[in-house]
Design a protein around this motif. Structure first.
Motif, short mmCIF file in Angstrom:
data_model
loop_
_atom_site.label_atom_id
_atom_site.label_comp_id
_atom_site.label_asym_id
_atom_site.label_seq_id
_atom_site.Cartn_x
_atom_site.Cartn_y
_atom_site.Cartn_z
N LYS A 78 0.83 -1.25 0.04
CA LYS A 78 -0.22 0.13 -0.07
C LYS A 78 0.89 1.33 0.01
CE LYS A 78 -0.85 -0.30 5.13
NZ LYS A 78 -1.85 -0.25 6.02
N VAL A 79 2.11 1.37 -0.87
CA VAL A 79 2.90 2.53 -0.79
C VAL A 79 2.05 3.86 -1.20
CG1 VAL A 79 4.70 3.55 -2.27
CG2 VAL A 79 4.84 1.26 -1.56
N GLU A 80 1.10 3.64 -2.47
CA GLU A 80 0.43 4.75 -2.93
C GLU A 80 -0.45 5.55 -1.70
OE1 GLU A 80 0.56 6.56 -5.68
OE2 GLU A 80 1.83 5.23 -6.85
N ASP A 81 -1.22 4.41 -0.73
CA ASP A 81 -2.09 4.73 0.13
C ASP A 81 -1.20 5.60 1.47
OD1 ASP A 81 -4.33 4.04 -1.19
OD2 ASP A 81 -4.26 2.32 -0.22
N ILE A 82 -0.25 5.14 1.58
CA ILE A 82 0.77 5.57 2.82
C ILE A 82 1.28 6.87 2.30
CG2 ILE A 82 2.87 5.29 4.13
CD1 ILE A 82 2.29 2.20 3.76
N ALA A 83 1.46 6.97 1.01
CA ALA A 83 2.22 8.29 0.73
C ALA A 83 1.24 9.40 0.47
CB ALA A 83 3.14 8.13 -0.86
N ALA A 97 6.62 11.97 -1.01
CA ALA A 97 6.14 10.91 -0.15
C ALA A 97 6.25 9.60 -0.66
CB ALA A 97 4.73 11.35 0.20
N ILE A 98 5.81 9.16 -1.82
CA ILE A 98 6.24 8.08 -2.27
C ILE A 98 7.65 7.30 -2.20
CG2 ILE A 98 6.18 6.58 -4.60
CD1 ILE A 98 3.84 8.05 -5.58
N GLY A 99 8.61 8.49 -2.50
CA GLY A 99 10.26 8.06 -2.65
C GLY A 99 10.30 7.71 -0.90
N GLU A 100 9.87 8.48 0.14
CA GLU A 100 10.24 8.25 1.31
C GLU A 100 9.50 7.14 1.94
OE1 GLU A 100 9.10 9.97 5.70
OE2 GLU A 100 9.02 11.56 4.13
N THR A 101 8.39 6.58 1.48
CA THR A 101 7.66 5.21 1.88
C THR A 101 8.63 4.12 1.42
OG1 THR A 101 5.58 6.34 1.97
CG2 THR A 101 5.71 4.05 1.98
N ASN A 102 8.98 4.26 0.10
CA ASN A 102 9.96 3.08 -0.41
C ASN A 102 11.34 3.22 0.25
OD1 ASN A 102 8.35 1.85 -2.46
ND2 ASN A 102 8.58 3.81 -3.90
N ILE A 152 8.00 8.66 8.14
CA ILE A 152 8.07 7.21 8.26
C ILE A 152 9.22 6.76 8.02
CG2 ILE A 152 7.51 6.87 5.76
CD1 ILE A 152 5.84 4.54 6.57
N ALA A 153 10.21 7.53 7.25
CA ALA A 153 11.57 6.95 7.23
C ALA A 153 12.29 7.11 8.49
CB ALA A 153 12.24 8.01 6.07
#
Length: 478
Positions: A78-83, A97-102, A152-153
């Motif tokens: 659920k990367v997109e939702d978290i981002a 935000a997508i980059g940070e979640t990854n 999150i990171a």
């Protein structure tokens, strides 16, 4: 939606039943509700961490690492939702935000891999019948206090090494970005981490942070945030005999010499100064440019600064969103007004009140030109989209200015001169040094930390994290 604290493997209401709204900095609308926790909630969490430590620390490194892998899998689904949640509560753009979640996912993978690495050495003895070796042991329950700018990171790169090296955790995330931390804790919960190993207490730092630092069940504190709070934590924790790891402020210099690639230097200056709305401790806030290219560099920098799209961070094409909160908004605007009194304003310098953004905490990307670093805006960390230009006549003058600060986190130089770049590496007073790249770029497999007032205690990230989260035993075996 209402969320709860995570204590002893369960989501539970705060002890006094209080909640606060989690606000969107784009429009100040409530997103969710999170606990307004009290010291009693911290006490429950620390007791759970203490109880779980004995069993958790006896697991093998590999067994503990497996939980990190499983948690990474849950986040990956659920990367997109978290981002989107991260962007909505923090204000950085969706791609960031997508980059940070990854990144958080990769951190979990990295430290699960550290479970197979050496954690000791064999040392030759003068006695041929004696074997001397070292081994690492966990320190116990640890307290983690994390900021809002990488919500999150940073929790991931504190929690992951703490767990894989055998410690249990109580984390107090920032009250401005609780949903991002929730996603990480929920992933660990879904991964089946045993009860009490990870505990998360939401709330305002001043109300519960001191209780976490003072708790006799907590053996060490890792903190990322302001120097003011970090120094208080250090004083309190040190008196109690606890280890501390502090990552705090920066006033990072980016030097551009006459022979540099101007296009590249300008691109990194824009990126490091204004992405994430300048809310990075590694942001480049002092652009120190040699006189021979100063005018051209300045022209290109201002052209690009004035063309940046500021807007809703969820919209495609937005380069810079709002600052995170009303408190941060007022702080940045106050420093900009101070800058107008003591420097030359070249770009920006105002809040943004267009109809679509007037409800949010939006500030223009701002550039000042200063003649001396004695002015306040050249010495104080602003933590917003504000950079300043300084003209110098030589490499030596540039390095002198770069080092003329109480901070020492990150520094960069742009030049094609190998001799000067190596001198810069040797002479600049910073924990992280970049040659022909910006001050912001860091990788999780490498040590992270600074010098002077920017950091205190062992480095974060990479293999060096073991130095904070373990103690060493030396064994003599006959």
């Amino acid at each position: 939606m209402r969320y709860e604290n995570y204590i002893n493997g369960q989501w539970i209401e705060p002890s006094l039943g209080g909640y606060v709204d989690n606000l969107n900095p784009h429009n100040q609308k409530a997103l969710d509700q999170f606990p307004a926790s009290t010291p009693e909630d911290i006490n429950l969490a620390t007791a759970a961490a203490k109880e779980a430590f004995t069993t958790w620390s006896k697991l093998s490194y590999q067994q503990r690492g497996e939980y990190l892998l499983k948690a990474a899998d849950f986040l990956s689904e659920k990367v997109e939702d978290i981002a989107r949640d991260l962007t909505s509560e923090e204000g950085k753009t969706l791609p960031e935000a997508i980059g940070e979640t990854n990144r958080a996912i990769r951190v979990l993978h990295y430290y699960s891999g550290e479970a197979t690495q050496s954690v000791g050495d064999i040392i030759p003895s003068v006695n041929p019948k004696t074997m001397i070796y070292t081994k690492r042991v966990p320190i116990g329950p640890v307290g983690l206090i994390t900021p809002w700018n990488f919500p999150i990171a940073i929790p991931a790169w504190k929690i992951a090494p703490a767990l894989v090296y055998g410690n249990t955790v109580v984390i107090k995330p920032s009250e401005f970005t609780p949903k991002s931390a929730y996603h990480l804790i929920d992933a660990l919960h879904q991964a089946g981490v045993p009860a009490g190993v990870v505990n998360c207490v939401f709330g305002v730092g001043g109300d519960i942070g001191a209780e976490l630092v003072d708790s006799p069940d907590i053996k060490a504190i890792s903190f990322t945030g302001s120097n003011k709070i970090g120094n208080v934590i250090k004083q309190r924790a040190t008196i109690l005999g606890k280890s501390v790891q502090l990552e705090m402020g920066g006033k990072n210099p980016l030097i551009v010499l006459n022979d540099a690639n101007i296009d590249k230097a300008v691109a990194f200056s824009i990126q490091d100064g204004f992405m994430s709305t300048g809310q990075k401790c590694t942001a480049a806030s002092r652009l120190i440019v040699e006189a021979g290219i100063y005018d051209e560099f300045c022209r290109r920098l201002l052209d690009q600064t004035n063309s940046l799209k500021v807007g809703n961070p969820l919209d495609e094409g937005t380069y810079m969103g709002p600052v995170v909160s009303a408190r941060q908004y007022e702080s940045v605007l106050t420093m900009i007004e101070q800058g107008k009194k003591e420097a030359r304003l070249l770009a920006g310098g105002n809040e943004i009140n267009t109809p679509d953004l007037k409800e949010g905490f939006y500030v223009q990307p701002t550039v000042f030109e200063v003649d001396s670093q004695s002015v306040e805006i050249a010495r104080k960390e602003i933590f917003g989209p504000v950079v300043m230009l300084l003209k110098v006549n030589s490499f030596d003058e540039a390095v002198e200015l770069a080092n003329d600060t109480s901070y020492g986190l990150s520094a960069a130089i742009f030049t094609n001169n190998l001799t000067l770049s190596q001198r810069f590496v040797d002479e600049v007073e910073a924990g992280m040094v970049h040659v022909n790249s910006g001050t912001v770029g860091t990788e999780f497999q490498a040590p992270f930390g600074g010098m002077k007032s920017s950091s205190d205690g062992p480095r974060e990230q990479g293999k060096t994290s073991i130095d904070f989260y373990t103690k060493m035993k030396t064994v003599y075996m006959d």
